[in-house]
Design an enzyme around this catalytic site. Sequence first.
Site, PDB file in Angstrom:
ATOM      1  N   HIS A 123     -13.708  -1.666   2.128  1.00  0.00           N
ATOM      2  CA  HIS A 123     -13.213  -2.231   3.339  1.00  0.00           C
ATOM      3  C   HIS A 123     -14.262  -2.602   4.295  1.00  0.00           C
ATOM      4  O   HIS A 123     -14.031  -3.144   5.347  1.00  0.00           O
ATOM      5  CB  HIS A 123     -12.929  -0.883   4.147  1.00  0.00           C
ATOM      6  CG  HIS A 123     -11.637   0.018   3.633  1.00  0.00           C
ATOM      7  ND1 HIS A 123     -10.337  -0.884   3.390  1.00  0.00           N
ATOM      8  CD2 HIS A 123     -11.403   1.154   2.884  1.00  0.00           C
ATOM      9  CE1 HIS A 123      -9.598   0.076   2.859  1.00  0.00           C
ATOM     10  NE2 HIS A 123     -10.043   1.312   2.532  1.00  0.00           N
ATOM     11  N   HIS A 161      -5.668   1.622  -1.251  1.00  0.00           N
ATOM     12  CA  HIS A 161      -5.712   0.780   0.000  1.00  0.00           C
ATOM     13  C   HIS A 161      -6.043  -0.585  -0.390  1.00  0.00           C
ATOM     14  O   HIS A 161      -6.678  -0.887  -1.224  1.00  0.00           O
ATOM     15  CB  HIS A 161      -6.676   1.533   0.783  1.00  0.00           C
ATOM     16  CG  HIS A 161      -6.563   2.880   1.442  1.00  0.00           C
ATOM     17  ND1 HIS A 161      -7.109   3.979   0.479  1.00  0.00           N
ATOM     18  CD2 HIS A 161      -5.666   3.410   1.951  1.00  0.00           C
ATOM     19  CE1 HIS A 161      -6.675   5.143   0.869  1.00  0.00           C
ATOM     20  NE2 HIS A 161      -5.560   4.889   1.731  1.00  0.00           N
TER      21      HIS A 161
HETATM   22 ZN   LIG Z   1      -8.619   3.897  -1.002  1.00  0.00          ZN
END
Ligand SMILES: [Zn+2]
Length: 309
Positions: A123, A161
């Site tokens: 991220h 994710h």
């Molecule tokens: Zn994750």
Amino acid sequence: MLWLTDPLCLEHRSPWGEHPECPERLDTIQRYLVKDGLTEIFKVEKAGTATHEQILAVHTKSHLEAVRTGCEKESMLDPDTYVNTHSLAAALSAAGCVVKAVDEVVQGNTQTAFCAVRPPGHHAESGRAMGFCLFNNVAIGARHAQARGLKKIFILDWDVHHGNGTEEIFYEDSSVFYLSIHEFPLYPGTGRADSIGIKTGEGFTLNIPLPAESSDRDYIDILESSVAPTIEHFQPDLIMISAGFDAHERDPLGHMNVSPDGFAHMTKIVRDLANQWCGGKVISVLEGGYDLTALGESVSAHLRVLANA
Ligand SMILES: [Zn+2]
């Protein structure tokens, strides 16, 4: 097969109490590997820390400074991303493990490597920390691989994710292919199928969003029908995996139904593709996975296949 970790990765811990991204994740993985007899087949190494030059090949100077000052003050870097006074050293070690894995693979000392590192990375964007991630470990490894002479890097991100950071870093780049399979909608909200890269990077990002409750079969079908032909077409010199295990059926942060056998099957497909197209070179880097038992079982299943044991 090379296994890389660093005790400094355990020193990164939330100053605000319990958090799903905790040092016990790495302890549990280690325990499962011992229990399953896998540590005997690995060459285990402690890596050095990444240099500032290696970090700055991916991140801005102001980001590195923001992480440094945030760690000194133990302030939150974003609403999800804690740091303590050890976090900068932990993050430099996490990236350093991936750099070392690249060096070992480039030198021909191993074909495959797994980096058991935290904080995770996918991220983290070039200019900001986000979603438990400080530096983008897999991206730093990809740039280092290119500095060491490998031209084309394929990153497969199967964390539940979407890896918005890795996507952002390589969005205009045709030399690093970023392919993500992720639950959608889910944090961080990016990763739509129509996000495919821009400028010279157009067509070198592939997002495969999946609905909640997707199964082993769904993931394996995608690896066979989409990932395999994409890798064949791209002809990478190295495959890297952003290996999150939070698509496991018991994970508290995702809603997928992948089992350890599913992760093993996915790993076999990737290993076979690497054998076919890039001399077997695969570097797998830990991302998420927050149910401790599920994480231990899944990493063990992943590594048994990656090590061809
Ligand atoms: Zn994750």
